[in-house]
Design a protein around this motif. Structure first.
Motif, mmCIF file in Angstrom:
data_model
loop_
_atom_site.group_PDB
_atom_site.id
_atom_site.type_symbol
_atom_site.label_atom_id
_atom_site.label_comp_id
_atom_site.label_asym_id
_atom_site.label_seq_id
_atom_site.Cartn_x
_atom_site.Cartn_y
_atom_site.Cartn_z
ATOM 1 N N ARG A 88 -51.188 -0.871 31.029
ATOM 2 C CA ARG A 88 -50.097 -1.826 31.202
ATOM 3 C C ARG A 88 -48.996 -1.586 30.174
ATOM 4 O O ARG A 88 -47.809 -1.596 30.511
ATOM 5 C CB ARG A 88 -50.632 -3.251 31.072
ATOM 6 N N ARG A 89 -49.365 -1.353 28.919
ATOM 7 C CA ARG A 89 -48.369 -1.126 27.871
ATOM 8 C C ARG A 89 -47.624 0.190 28.079
ATOM 9 O O ARG A 89 -46.414 0.265 27.871
ATOM 10 C CB ARG A 89 -49.032 -1.133 26.493
ATOM 11 N N ARG A 129 -47.098 1.676 30.953
ATOM 12 C CA ARG A 129 -46.208 1.467 32.094
ATOM 13 C C ARG A 129 -44.965 0.696 31.674
ATOM 14 O O ARG A 129 -43.849 1.023 32.084
ATOM 15 C CB ARG A 129 -46.958 0.706 33.191
ATOM 16 N N ARG A 130 -45.126 -0.318 30.817
ATOM 17 C CA ARG A 130 -43.997 -1.103 30.345
ATOM 18 C C ARG A 130 -43.038 -0.243 29.521
ATOM 19 O O ARG A 130 -41.822 -0.348 29.666
ATOM 20 C CB ARG A 130 -44.507 -2.274 29.510
ATOM 21 N N VAL A 131 -43.575 0.605 28.655
ATOM 22 C CA VAL A 131 -42.729 1.468 27.836
ATOM 23 C C VAL A 131 -41.967 2.453 28.708
ATOM 24 O O VAL A 131 -40.777 2.699 28.505
ATOM 25 C CB VAL A 131 -43.580 2.198 26.773
ATOM 26 N N ASP A 176 -55.314 -2.724 29.378
ATOM 27 C CA ASP A 176 -54.205 -3.127 28.525
ATOM 28 C C ASP A 176 -53.356 -1.926 28.118
ATOM 29 O O ASP A 176 -52.128 -2.004 28.111
ATOM 30 C CB ASP A 176 -54.740 -3.833 27.283
ATOM 31 N N MET A 177 -53.997 -0.810 27.810
ATOM 32 C CA MET A 177 -53.262 0.394 27.421
ATOM 33 C C MET A 177 -52.400 0.899 28.576
ATOM 34 O O MET A 177 -51.236 1.255 28.387
ATOM 35 C CB MET A 177 -54.232 1.498 26.986
#
Length: 101
Positions: free
Chosen positions: A55-56, A58-60, A52-53
């Motif tokens: 993924r977040r 990468r999104r940022v 999850d970290m």
């Protein structure tokens, strides 16, 4: 140095059952089923948190890149395109009077 040599020269005991303190059985000192379940739960939870970290993060990063590109296009596009339009030429740099080739 003397203790290291002494430790290397001592032969290990061939009987591994003699290592427990008298009065203890092997069942009393092992983690058992609950220890295994708790350890497996912690490993699975940590894995999900790491995924999850990532993924977040990468999104940022992606959002920052898009925002950077948008700001660069606004800043670069408004000054360059405005000058081209003011001079009467087209935005793509061709001054053929608007006729396609």
């Amino acid at each position: 140095m003397h203790h290291l040599i002494l430790a290397l020269t001592v032969t290990p005991s061939p009987d591994p059952t003699g290592t427990l303190r008298p009065g203890l059985s092997e069942d009393q000192v092992t983690p058992g089923t609950w220890g295994f379940v708790l350890t497996a739960f912690i490993v699975i939870l940590t894995t999900f948190l790491i995924v999850d970290m990532v993924r977040r993060i990468r999104r940022v990063r992606y959002r920052a890149q898009v925002e950077e590109a948008r700001l660069a296009a606004e800043a670069g596009g408004s000054s360059e395109d405005g000058n081209r339009y003011e001079s009467g030429g087209r935005a793509d740099g061709n001054d053929d009077g608007g006729q396609a080739r």
